[in-house]
Design an enzyme around this catalytic site. Structure first.
Site, short mmCIF file in Angstrom:
data_model
loop_
_atom_site.label_atom_id
_atom_site.label_comp_id
_atom_site.label_asym_id
_atom_site.label_seq_id
_atom_site.Cartn_x
_atom_site.Cartn_y
_atom_site.Cartn_z
N HIS A 156 66.80 92.70 42.21
CA HIS A 156 65.74 93.71 42.18
C HIS A 156 66.30 95.13 42.18
O HIS A 156 65.58 96.08 42.48
CB HIS A 156 64.81 93.56 43.39
CG HIS A 156 64.09 92.26 43.46
ND1 HIS A 156 64.68 91.10 43.91
CD2 HIS A 156 62.82 91.91 43.11
CE1 HIS A 156 63.81 90.11 43.86
NE2 HIS A 156 62.67 90.58 43.37
N GLU A 179 58.75 87.06 30.65
CA GLU A 179 59.15 88.34 30.06
C GLU A 179 59.31 88.25 28.55
O GLU A 179 58.94 89.18 27.82
CB GLU A 179 60.44 88.83 30.71
CG GLU A 179 60.29 89.32 32.13
CD GLU A 179 60.10 88.21 33.15
OE1 GLU A 179 59.54 88.46 34.23
OE2 GLU A 179 60.50 87.06 32.84
#
Length: 337
Positions: A129, A60
């Site tokens: 998540h 990321e």
């Protein structure tokens, strides 16, 4: 005009933007051939080629860092972080680099990047998540933060974000992604609620970043919400019969304070609803602003209704969400105060 889910609307926004401007590039984990974990980028690589829509390593910080360099060079990256929970390795790049380029360069460089990320729960994804980290971005000068609540807004706001010269965090509520969610229910149902229905234009259009929308007019209490919670708030108002005015912020930063203040002064009561945890959530900022600007008009304290101050529960996620019953009790509390 077409009926679209939020996934289709987001994809259409990128498609329109890529067709209009060769400098727009899309990349991230699995967004190329696979079309993204939620299929938001499906078909874009086949249409525009591997140089404009491509996969990246699982990094990321690398994704966002590369996007910042591209933006300084003149490109317009629209990148995907697969889940909002995964953005933490990139937080340094976002806050120390992307948000500050314009100021540090005295305007010589800008950073026209969009960082898309699915946010919130609804897929039983557990702690890694399902997070709602929007407050982490609203604290950072130089970033813009957008959270759409329906397909029409999602497309118009995303096109505006891609065309914006500064970095935009674009948070997409997963519970609204694939369509059917009715705020009256605790789980997805088989048809869009009337609040989510609407034709989405096939072509180019924009919605200004920083302008809220009043989804339901009322005079009894102001409800401030964004994303999925807009639909829950609408459902609660209908179920309780309370004369609530529901504001969909759409943009958290910049914030449409004028619309909030006008509504809170009119109703004299205010309830703030969001899915993220209570402590240091964005609702604290909203409550403080209402208190500062509307104190002498308030008939009762501002009420905050949020997720729990706990790690995100897996099996109990539908209890974690503020639902219509909890929002209804908050509305009643505000009216009785």
């Amino acid at each position: 005009m077409a009926r679209m889910t939020m996934i289709e609307a987001v994809r259409s926004a990128m498609d329109v933007s890529m067709a209009r401007d060769d400098n727009v590039v899309v990349f991230g984990e699995d967004v190329g051939y696979f079309g993204g974990v939620f299929r938001c980028t499906q078909g874009l690589q086949a249409k525009y080629g591997k140089t404009r829509c491509f996969d990246t390593p699982i990094s990321e910080s690398g994704i966002v860092g590369t996007a910042i360099g591209m933006a300084a060079y003149g490109l317009k990256p629209c990148v995907e972080i697969q889940f909002a929970d995964y953005m933490y390795p990139a937080y340094d790049q976002l806050t120390q680099e992307a948000a500050r380029i314009r100021y540090r360069s005295n305007g010589d460089f800008t950073c026209p990047i969009v960082v898309r990320m699915p946010t919130g729960g609804g897929i039983f994804g557990g702690q890694t998540h399902s997070q709602s980290p929007e407050a982490l971005f609203t604290h950072v000068c130089g970033l813009k933060v957008v959270v759409p609540s329906n397909p029409y807004d999602a497309k118009g706001l995303l096109i505006s974000a891609i065309e914006d010269p500064d970095p935009v965090m674009f948070l997409e509520p997963k519970r609204l992604y694939n369509g059917p969610f009715d705020g009256h229910h605790e789980r997805p149902v088989t048809a869009w609620s009337k609040h989510e229905l609407g034709d989405v234009p096939d072509g180019h259009y924009t919605i200004p970043i920083g302008k809220a929308e009043i989804r339901r007019k009322g005079s009894g209490v102001t409800v401030i919400a964004y994303g999925t919670m807009v639909h829950v708030a609408l459902a609660a108002a209908e179920e309780t019969g309370i004369d609530a005015e529901v504001i969909d912020l759409r943009s958290l930063l910049p914030l449409d304070l004028e619309t909030i203040v006008q509504s809170a002064k009119k109703t004299g009561r205010c309830v703030v609803v969001h899915e993220a945890t209570l402590t240091s959530g964005f609702g604290a900022e909203l409550a403080a602003l209402v208190q500062e600007h509307c104190f002498y008009h308030l008939e009762s304290p501002v009420v905050r209704l949020t997720g729990w101050d706990t790690p995100y529960p897996h099996a109990q996620e539908w209890d974690y969400f503020p639902g219509p019953a909890r929002v209804g009790r908050a509305l009643a509390e505000a009216m009785e105060g």
